[in-house]
Design an enzyme around this catalytic site. Structure first.
Site, PDB file in Angstrom:
ATOM      1  N   ARG A   1       0.836  -1.201   0.000  1.00 14.93           N
ATOM      2  CA  ARG A   1       0.000   0.000   0.000  1.00 14.93           C
ATOM      3  C   ARG A   1       0.876   1.258   0.000  1.00 14.93           C
ATOM      4  O   ARG A   1       0.451   2.323  -0.435  1.00 14.93           O
ATOM      5  CB  ARG A   1      -0.955   0.007   1.204  1.00 14.93           C
ATOM      6  CG  ARG A   1      -1.788   1.274   1.325  1.00 14.93           C
ATOM      7  CD  ARG A   1      -2.966   1.110   2.270  1.00 14.93           C
ATOM      8  NE  ARG A   1      -2.598   0.552   3.559  1.00 14.93           N
ATOM      9  CZ  ARG A   1      -2.061   1.260   4.574  1.00 14.93           C
ATOM     10  NH1 ARG A   1      -1.810   2.555   4.421  1.00 14.93           N
ATOM     11  NH2 ARG A   1      -1.785   0.668   5.716  1.00 14.93           N
TER      12      ARG A   1
ATOM     13  N   TYR B   1     -13.635  16.376 -17.547  1.00 10.30           N
ATOM     14  CA  TYR B   1     -14.225  15.036 -17.499  1.00 10.30           C
ATOM     15  C   TYR B   1     -15.354  15.005 -16.472  1.00 10.30           C
ATOM     16  O   TYR B   1     -15.275  15.644 -15.414  1.00 10.30           O
ATOM     17  CB  TYR B   1     -13.133  14.023 -17.158  1.00 10.30           C
ATOM     18  CG  TYR B   1     -13.652  12.650 -16.870  1.00 10.30           C
ATOM     19  CD1 TYR B   1     -14.308  11.917 -17.857  1.00 10.30           C
ATOM     20  CD2 TYR B   1     -13.515  12.089 -15.617  1.00 10.30           C
ATOM     21  CE1 TYR B   1     -14.803  10.653 -17.593  1.00 10.30           C
ATOM     22  CE2 TYR B   1     -13.998  10.817 -15.340  1.00 10.30           C
ATOM     23  CZ  TYR B   1     -14.641  10.110 -16.339  1.00 10.30           C
ATOM     24  OH  TYR B   1     -15.141   8.867 -16.069  1.00 10.30           O
TER      25      TYR B   1
ATOM     26  N   ASP C   1      -4.476  17.814 -16.118  1.00 10.10           N
ATOM     27  CA  ASP C   1      -4.781  16.472 -16.600  1.00 10.10           C
ATOM     28  C   ASP C   1      -4.208  16.354 -18.011  1.00 10.10           C
ATOM     29  O   ASP C   1      -4.649  17.050 -18.924  1.00 10.10           O
ATOM     30  CB  ASP C   1      -6.297  16.254 -16.599  1.00 10.10           C
ATOM     31  CG  ASP C   1      -6.691  14.831 -16.985  1.00 10.10           C
ATOM     32  OD1 ASP C   1      -5.905  14.151 -17.678  1.00 10.10           O
ATOM     33  OD2 ASP C   1      -7.801  14.402 -16.615  1.00 10.10           O
TER      34      ASP C   1
ATOM     35  N   LYS D   1      -6.077   4.754 -19.953  1.00  7.93           N
ATOM     36  CA  LYS D   1      -6.259   5.169 -21.343  1.00  7.93           C
ATOM     37  C   LYS D   1      -5.009   4.886 -22.179  1.00  7.93           C
ATOM     38  O   LYS D   1      -4.633   3.744 -22.363  1.00  7.93           O
ATOM     39  CB  LYS D   1      -6.664   6.642 -21.373  1.00  7.93           C
ATOM     40  CG  LYS D   1      -7.807   6.998 -20.414  1.00  7.93           C
ATOM     41  CD  LYS D   1      -9.073   6.207 -20.661  1.00  7.93           C
ATOM     42  CE  LYS D   1     -10.283   6.720 -19.916  1.00  7.93           C
ATOM     43  NZ  LYS D   1     -10.233   6.647 -18.448  1.00  7.93           N
TER      44      LYS D   1
END
Length: 407
Positions: free
Chosen positions: A66, A119, A191, A216
């Site tokens: 983690r 987005y 972004d 993506k």
């Protein structure tokens, strides 16, 4: 926590070479030519003092996945090089990284300035979640740079940019807006998912933190989810700390797939961009098409800005069909070489309307308020032969036009 080391000999080489070799110059265990998947949740130490020093970050090593993981560290090093960053932090999804970066640097009483074109999931954070935290959110008209600058001047702790925007492909002048943000001491986050590091490096334009949905183009095959943030070591330490405590860590199997995908990023993107430009040019000639969005078109309102800050115009095209959603419903099932799905950046071409892809989280009224037409279709152009994609789109549009005429 340890990050993979980057060989300085990579400085100055091309993006395709970086995509293959960045983060992997020092070799792998057992002489492996590919990054091993280290699936262990924890790493053991017989020396308690060494264990403690690693846990405090005083010497390199891994404790718990983690916090950090050897496979994930290679991905982070690779993106650091591609985005010209000091450090990077990987997450379990694109929204995981976007939300975590925003929550890391924003708190009650702070003010964030962004644009209406972002987005849909990001927009939801601005419209729904940040206000709950007592964060003042100002969303400006995307192409009105003067309005954005004026809102920044009124007070801004964080400026959030998305360029090109999803799905309308608007372009923001990064240098101009960064200059306005720096005057008031604001942090700038961008972004870079659509442009990818192949086309654009926002950090070199003054941005502080770059985020990607690695789901993506970075992975490129539609088979894995992930996100990544890049920036200075100081900022990434804060982002990493948030991720460690909130838990949106990237799985090593997913990290491996994204690493593998990045190695062909430059090659894939070259073909995808060439086809995207051809499809945008073709769409301009179609009577059924009301408008076409692609930064590579001279008619695009910010074409010159795109030329200045990008090395290419991307592989996404969007267009608005006359007839709205009725026309969209007729067109999409007629396509032969395309998925109709809520993803982008894969090797296969993908079509979809905003209401089921980028802005599925938004209501009709919210999409209308954001200026997103029900007739808007986003194409994520794949690596198929350009002529085949053009022929497929041509036949689908022709058949749709005939059906609409006969109604």
């Amino acid at each position: 926590m340890e990050q993979a080391k980057v060989d300085k000999s990579l400085i100055g080489v091309g993006s395709a070479t970086l995509s293959v070799w960045a983060g992997e110059q020092s070799g792998h265990p057992y002489g492996a030519t590919q990054t091993p998947i280290v699936a262990s949740a924890a790493h053991a130490y017989s020396d308690i003092d060494q264990w403690y020093e690693v846990a405090l970050g005083q010497q390199p090593g891994f404790i718990y996945s983690r916090m950090s993981n050897p496979t994930v560290a290679v991905l982070e090093a690779k993106l650091s090089v591609l985005e010209q960053a000091e450090a990077a932090v990987a997450f379990s999804s694109g929204m995981g990284v976007i939300s975590s970066v925003l929550y890391t640097f924003l708190s009650h009483g702070k003010r964030v300035v962004s644009t209406k074109d972002s987005y849909g999931g990001t927009n939801k954070i601005f419209e729904e979640f940040l206000p709950r935290m007592g964060v003042d959110v100002c969303l400006c008209d995307t192409l009105d740079h003067q309005q954005i600058e004026a809102q920044i001047a009124q007070g801004c702790d964080l400026l959030y940019l998305e360029t090109p925007t999803n799905p309308s492909l608007k372009i923001l002048d990064i240098k101009r807006l960064v200059a306005a943000a720096k005057k008031v001491g604001a942090l700038v986050v961008a972004d870079n998912t659509f442009a990818t590091p192949i086309n654009q490096n926002p950090l070199s334009l003054g941005v502080d933190v770059v985020v990607h949905s690695a789901t993506k183009y970075l992975s490129g095959h539609g088979d894995v989810m992930g996100g990544i943030a890049c920036g200075s070591k100081v900022l990434m330490e804060q982002v990493r700390h948030y991720r460690e405590i909130n838990g949106a860590a990237l799985d090593p199997f997913a990290a491996y797939l994204i690493i593998r995908g990045i190695k062909t990023l430059a090659l894939r993107f070259r073909q995808q961009q060439a086809s995207a430009k051809a499809m945008a040019d073709f769409l301009l000639t179609q009577t059924l098409v009301e408008s076409v969005n692609y930064p590579g078109l001279e008619q695009h309102p910010n074409h010159l800005i795109a030329k200045q800050q990008m090395r290419g115009f991307g592989a996404i095209v969007s267009f608005v069909l006359k007839g709205g959603m009725d026309a969209v419903k007729l067109l999409l099932p007629k396509l032969k070489y395309a998925h109709c799905a809520g993803n982008l950046g894969a090797v296969e071409t993908i079509y979809g309307p905003a209401r089921t892809t980028s802005h599925v989280e938004n209501t009709l009224e919210e999409r209308q308020a954001l200026g997103i037409s029900e007739g808007l279709v986003r194409i994520s152009v794949g690596i198929e032969d350009t002529d085949d994609l053009l022929a497929d789109l041509k036949q689908a549009l022709a058949a749709t036009a005939t059906e609409l005429e006969n109604k």
